[in-house]
Design a protein around this motif. Sequence first.
Motif, mmCIF file in Angstrom:
data_model
loop_
_atom_site.group_PDB
_atom_site.id
_atom_site.type_symbol
_atom_site.label_atom_id
_atom_site.label_comp_id
_atom_site.label_asym_id
_atom_site.label_seq_id
_atom_site.Cartn_x
_atom_site.Cartn_y
_atom_site.Cartn_z
ATOM 1 N N PHE A 178 33.033 -85.229 -19.915
ATOM 2 C CA PHE A 178 32.626 -84.013 -19.231
ATOM 3 C C PHE A 178 32.000 -83.071 -20.248
ATOM 4 O O PHE A 178 32.703 -82.468 -21.045
ATOM 5 N N TYR A 179 30.678 -82.984 -20.250
ATOM 6 C CA TYR A 179 29.943 -82.153 -21.213
ATOM 7 C C TYR A 179 30.397 -82.429 -22.645
ATOM 8 O O TYR A 179 30.914 -81.555 -23.335
ATOM 9 N N GLN A 180 30.200 -83.641 -23.106
ATOM 10 C CA GLN A 180 30.730 -84.073 -24.391
ATOM 11 C C GLN A 180 30.208 -83.265 -25.579
ATOM 12 O O GLN A 180 30.961 -82.999 -26.501
ATOM 13 N N VAL A 181 28.953 -82.901 -25.568
ATOM 14 C CA VAL A 181 28.406 -82.137 -26.696
ATOM 15 C C VAL A 181 29.086 -80.777 -26.778
ATOM 16 O O VAL A 181 29.551 -80.363 -27.846
ATOM 17 N N ALA A 182 29.164 -80.086 -25.658
ATOM 18 C CA ALA A 182 29.833 -78.783 -25.645
ATOM 19 C C ALA A 182 31.314 -78.935 -25.970
ATOM 20 O O ALA A 182 31.893 -78.107 -26.695
ATOM 21 N N ALA A 183 31.935 -79.989 -25.469
ATOM 22 C CA ALA A 183 33.355 -80.215 -25.721
ATOM 23 C C ALA A 183 33.627 -80.424 -27.205
ATOM 24 O O ALA A 183 34.635 -79.945 -27.734
ATOM 25 N N ALA A 184 32.734 -81.126 -27.892
ATOM 26 C CA ALA A 184 32.916 -81.351 -29.333
ATOM 27 C C ALA A 184 32.844 -80.035 -30.089
ATOM 28 O O ALA A 184 33.654 -79.790 -31.002
ATOM 29 N N PHE A 185 31.917 -79.178 -29.721
ATOM 30 C CA PHE A 185 31.806 -77.875 -30.390
ATOM 31 C C PHE A 185 32.984 -76.969 -30.045
ATOM 32 O O PHE A 185 33.465 -76.215 -30.899
ATOM 33 N N ILE A 186 33.470 -77.036 -28.819
ATOM 34 C CA ILE A 186 34.658 -76.263 -28.431
ATOM 35 C C ILE A 186 35.865 -76.730 -29.232
ATOM 36 O O ILE A 186 36.645 -75.917 -29.734
ATOM 37 N N PHE A 187 36.024 -78.053 -29.376
ATOM 38 C CA PHE A 187 37.138 -78.577 -30.151
ATOM 39 C C PHE A 187 37.045 -78.117 -31.605
ATOM 40 O O PHE A 187 38.040 -77.684 -32.184
ATOM 41 N N LEU A 188 35.861 -78.210 -32.192
ATOM 42 C CA LEU A 188 35.695 -77.810 -33.587
ATOM 43 C C LEU A 188 35.996 -76.326 -33.778
ATOM 44 O O LEU A 188 36.700 -75.946 -34.722
ATOM 45 N N ALA A 189 35.503 -75.481 -32.882
ATOM 46 C CA ALA A 189 35.784 -74.048 -32.978
ATOM 47 C C ALA A 189 37.279 -73.772 -32.840
ATOM 48 O O ALA A 189 37.850 -72.962 -33.585
ATOM 49 N N GLY A 190 37.930 -74.458 -31.908
ATOM 50 C CA GLY A 190 39.371 -74.299 -31.739
ATOM 51 C C GLY A 190 40.147 -74.782 -32.947
ATOM 52 O O GLY A 190 41.128 -74.161 -33.360
ATOM 53 N N ALA A 191 39.710 -75.890 -33.538
ATOM 54 C CA ALA A 191 40.400 -76.423 -34.717
ATOM 55 C C ALA A 191 40.274 -75.468 -35.900
ATOM 56 O O ALA A 191 41.246 -75.250 -36.636
ATOM 57 N N VAL A 192 39.100 -74.882 -36.074
ATOM 58 C CA VAL A 192 38.907 -73.920 -37.172
ATOM 59 C C VAL A 192 39.768 -72.686 -36.935
ATOM 60 O O VAL A 192 40.432 -72.189 -37.851
ATOM 61 N N LEU A 193 39.788 -72.179 -35.717
ATOM 62 C CA LEU A 193 40.604 -71.012 -35.379
ATOM 63 C C LEU A 193 42.085 -71.307 -35.574
ATOM 64 O O LEU A 193 42.819 -70.511 -36.177
ATOM 65 N N PHE A 194 42.535 -72.452 -35.096
ATOM 66 C CA PHE A 194 43.927 -72.881 -35.237
ATOM 67 C C PHE A 194 44.299 -72.993 -36.712
ATOM 68 O O PHE A 194 45.348 -72.499 -37.143
ATOM 69 N N ALA A 195 43.441 -73.619 -37.503
ATOM 70 C CA ALA A 195 43.719 -73.812 -38.929
ATOM 71 C C ALA A 195 43.747 -72.476 -39.668
ATOM 72 O O ALA A 195 44.624 -72.252 -40.522
ATOM 73 N N MET A 196 42.815 -71.593 -39.350
ATOM 74 C CA MET A 196 42.795 -70.290 -40.029
ATOM 75 C C MET A 196 44.061 -69.500 -39.759
ATOM 76 O O MET A 196 44.623 -68.872 -40.671
ATOM 77 N N MET A 197 44.547 -69.533 -38.543
ATOM 78 C CA MET A 197 45.763 -68.783 -38.228
ATOM 79 C C MET A 197 47.000 -69.444 -38.840
ATOM 80 O O MET A 197 47.921 -68.764 -39.262
ATOM 81 N N GLN A 198 46.990 -70.755 -38.926
ATOM 82 C CA GLN A 198 48.128 -71.427 -39.528
ATOM 83 C C GLN A 198 48.158 -71.201 -41.039
ATOM 84 O O GLN A 198 49.224 -71.124 -41.636
ATOM 85 N N ILE A 199 47.005 -71.076 -41.650
ATOM 86 C CA ILE A 199 46.935 -70.769 -43.077
ATOM 87 C C ILE A 199 47.480 -69.370 -43.344
ATOM 88 O O ILE A 199 48.063 -69.117 -44.405
ATOM 89 N N GLN A 200 47.328 -68.457 -42.381
ATOM 90 C CA GLN A 200 47.837 -67.096 -42.536
ATOM 91 C C GLN A 200 49.362 -67.049 -42.605
ATOM 92 O O GLN A 200 49.927 -66.101 -43.127
ATOM 93 N N GLN A 201 50.017 -68.063 -42.071
ATOM 94 C CA GLN A 201 51.479 -68.115 -42.106
ATOM 95 C C GLN A 201 51.927 -68.640 -43.461
ATOM 96 O O GLN A 201 52.151 -69.832 -43.640
ATOM 97 N N ARG A 202 52.086 -67.752 -44.394
ATOM 98 C CA ARG A 202 52.496 -68.152 -45.740
ATOM 99 C C ARG A 202 54.014 -68.111 -45.864
ATOM 100 O O ARG A 202 54.693 -67.397 -45.138
ATOM 101 N N TYR A 203 54.496 -68.874 -46.824
ATOM 102 C CA TYR A 203 55.917 -68.869 -47.127
ATOM 103 C C TYR A 203 56.099 -68.234 -48.496
ATOM 104 O O TYR A 203 55.522 -68.692 -49.478
ATOM 105 N N GLU A 204 56.877 -67.153 -48.559
ATOM 106 C CA GLU A 204 57.064 -66.437 -49.809
ATOM 107 C C GLU A 204 58.320 -66.863 -50.571
ATOM 108 O O GLU A 204 58.579 -66.364 -51.658
ATOM 109 N N GLY A 205 59.089 -67.782 -50.036
ATOM 110 C CA GLY A 205 60.322 -68.208 -50.676
ATOM 111 C C GLY A 205 60.092 -69.288 -51.716
ATOM 112 O O GLY A 205 58.956 -69.602 -52.097
ATOM 113 N N SER A 206 61.200 -69.869 -52.169
ATOM 114 C CA SER A 206 61.104 -70.891 -53.217
ATOM 115 C C SER A 206 61.690 -72.236 -52.779
ATOM 116 O O SER A 206 61.899 -73.117 -53.618
ATOM 117 N N ASN A 207 61.959 -72.407 -51.502
ATOM 118 C CA ASN A 207 62.498 -73.664 -50.999
ATOM 119 C C ASN A 207 61.401 -74.744 -51.068
ATOM 120 O O ASN A 207 60.369 -74.633 -50.413
#
Length: 137
Positions: A30-59
């Motif tokens: 279903f609209y494969q070209v658009a779907a690929a770009f939507i997935f890529l944009a979502g993956a970049v957004l997801f990754a950027m927000m997950q990178i923001q979750q830092r751990y400041e401890g020493s475990n």
Amino acid sequence: MKKLNKFQSVLFLVGGLMMVIGAGCYVFFFYQVAAAFIFLAGAVLFAMMQIQQRYEGSNITILRLHRIQLMADFLFVLSGFLMIDSQFKLLLPLFSNYETYVQYVFNKWIITILVAAVLEIYTIHRLSSELEKEKKC
């Protein structure tokens, strides 16, 4: 782990939702070209927000699990690029013939997305239990 603010949490959820919608539409033709770009944009957004979750401890265990999550984020973004490549065959000139390209690159986004999903599920469950353990101590 550092908590995300409300706006970052919304972006995190939107990124995950875009990944699900993009992958689902791509798989069901279903609209494969658009779907690929939507997935890529979502993956970049997801990754950027997950990178923001830092751990400041020493475990060491939590630090290792966070690095595994970063590797899963990289694989999600790579999956998006491979989806786009499956549509436009951008990497084809790097190979000597079409058969080699198909053998090594074409539609291999499925493998990277499955590995990333397994790593993400593993780290989410392990991180929650490790963070609870750390709170008790």
